[in-house]
Design a protein around this motif. Structure first.
Motif, PDB file in Angstrom:
ATOM      1  N   ALA A 106       0.833  -1.193   0.000  1.00 38.49           N
ATOM      2  CA  ALA A 106       0.000   0.000   0.000  1.00 38.49           C
ATOM      3  C   ALA A 106       0.873   1.250   0.000  1.00 38.49           C
ATOM      4  O   ALA A 106       1.846   1.346   0.752  1.00 38.49           O
ATOM      5  N   GLY A 107       0.525   2.194  -0.860  1.00 40.84           N
ATOM      6  CA  GLY A 107       1.315   3.399  -1.022  1.00 40.84           C
ATOM      7  C   GLY A 107       2.319   3.326  -2.153  1.00 40.84           C
ATOM      8  O   GLY A 107       2.908   4.349  -2.522  1.00 40.84           O
ATOM      9  N   ARG A 144      -4.206  10.406  -8.518  1.00 38.60           N
ATOM     10  CA  ARG A 144      -3.215   9.355  -8.286  1.00 38.60           C
ATOM     11  C   ARG A 144      -2.776   8.643  -9.552  1.00 38.60           C
ATOM     12  O   ARG A 144      -1.675   8.100  -9.605  1.00 38.60           O
ATOM     13  N   SER A 194       0.351   5.833  -5.225  1.00 36.19           N
ATOM     14  CA  SER A 194      -0.345   5.830  -3.935  1.00 36.19           C
ATOM     15  C   SER A 194      -1.429   4.763  -3.888  1.00 36.19           C
ATOM     16  O   SER A 194      -2.575   5.019  -3.517  1.00 36.19           O
ATOM     17  N   LYS A 214      -3.908   1.845  -3.030  1.00 36.49           N
ATOM     18  CA  LYS A 214      -4.670   1.452  -1.859  1.00 36.49           C
ATOM     19  C   LYS A 214      -5.147   0.016  -2.026  1.00 36.49           C
ATOM     20  O   LYS A 214      -5.244  -0.477  -3.147  1.00 36.49           O
ATOM     21  N   PRO A 215      -5.466  -0.656  -0.930  1.00 38.88           N
ATOM     22  CA  PRO A 215      -5.979  -2.025  -1.058  1.00 38.88           C
ATOM     23  C   PRO A 215      -7.186  -2.125  -1.978  1.00 38.88           C
ATOM     24  O   PRO A 215      -7.328  -3.121  -2.699  1.00 38.88           O
ATOM     25  N   GLU A 216      -8.036  -1.121  -1.995  1.00 35.84           N
ATOM     26  CA  GLU A 216      -9.208  -1.153  -2.849  1.00 35.84           C
ATOM     27  C   GLU A 216      -8.882  -0.991  -4.329  1.00 35.84           C
ATOM     28  O   GLU A 216      -9.763  -1.146  -5.181  1.00 35.84           O
ATOM     29  N   ASP A 217      -7.628  -0.679  -4.658  1.00 38.56           N
ATOM     30  CA  ASP A 217      -7.202  -0.605  -6.050  1.00 38.56           C
ATOM     31  C   ASP A 217      -6.859  -1.977  -6.622  1.00 38.56           C
ATOM     32  O   ASP A 217      -6.649  -2.097  -7.835  1.00 38.56           O
ATOM     33  N   VAL A 253      -2.382  -5.370  -4.084  1.00 39.12           N
ATOM     34  CA  VAL A 253      -1.891  -4.407  -3.104  1.00 39.12           C
ATOM     35  C   VAL A 253      -1.936  -5.057  -1.732  1.00 39.12           C
ATOM     36  O   VAL A 253      -2.996  -5.481  -1.267  1.00 39.12           O
ATOM     37  N   SER A 256      -0.685  -5.064   2.539  1.00 45.77           N
ATOM     38  CA  SER A 256      -0.449  -4.186   3.672  1.00 45.77           C
ATOM     39  C   SER A 256       0.029  -4.961   4.885  1.00 45.77           C
ATOM     40  O   SER A 256       0.455  -4.393   5.873  1.00 45.77           O
TER      41      SER A 256
END
Length: 127
Positions: free
Chosen positions: A14-15, A67, A85, A87-90, A125, A127
């Motif tokens: 993530a990120g 982003r 950037s 995110k897990p939802e990506d 992604v 985390s």
């Protein structure tokens, strides 16, 4: 006919960032519009970004929020999607798509009814 091949997906924290590439071949160059869509498990396919081949006009989904950046290389017949950037939802399979541009494109660029599609590239992604 147009053939599309995506590459550049992978597993990132993530990120992190990735650069996705769509290579186009076949009968290209005739006022095409190129788009990126994504589909996560249990969700419907959704529009991410698009660009017109000749003019370079870009379109983005609201959730991108600066982003992601779409671009095209006229010499290489490729379309890129820089994703930052993350995110897990990506996390999703990202698909490249193409269709002929027309006068209605400015209002239906985010429609899933593109004529040509690639096989997709997986973005994961963690985390």
């Amino acid at each position: 006919q147009v053939q599309l091949v995506e590459s550049g997906g992978g597993l990132v924290q993530a990120g992190g960032s990735l650069r996705l590439t769509c290579a186009a071949s076949g009968h290209t160059g005739s006022n095409y519009a190129m788009g990126w869509f994504r589909q996560a498990p249990g969700k419907e396919r959704e529009f991410v970004a698009a660009i017109t081949w000749n003019g370079g006009r870009t379109y983005y989904a609201d959730f991108v929020k600066g982003r992601f950046t779409i671009s095209r290389d006229l010499a290489k017949n490729t379309v890129n999607l820089q994703v930052n950037s993350l995110k897990p939802e990506d996390a999703a399979i990202y698909y490249c798509a193409a269709r002929l541009w027309d006068l209605d494109y400015s209002i239906n660029y985010n429609s899933p009814h593109y004529r040509y599609w690639g096989q997709g590239t997986q973005v994961t992604v963690s985390s």
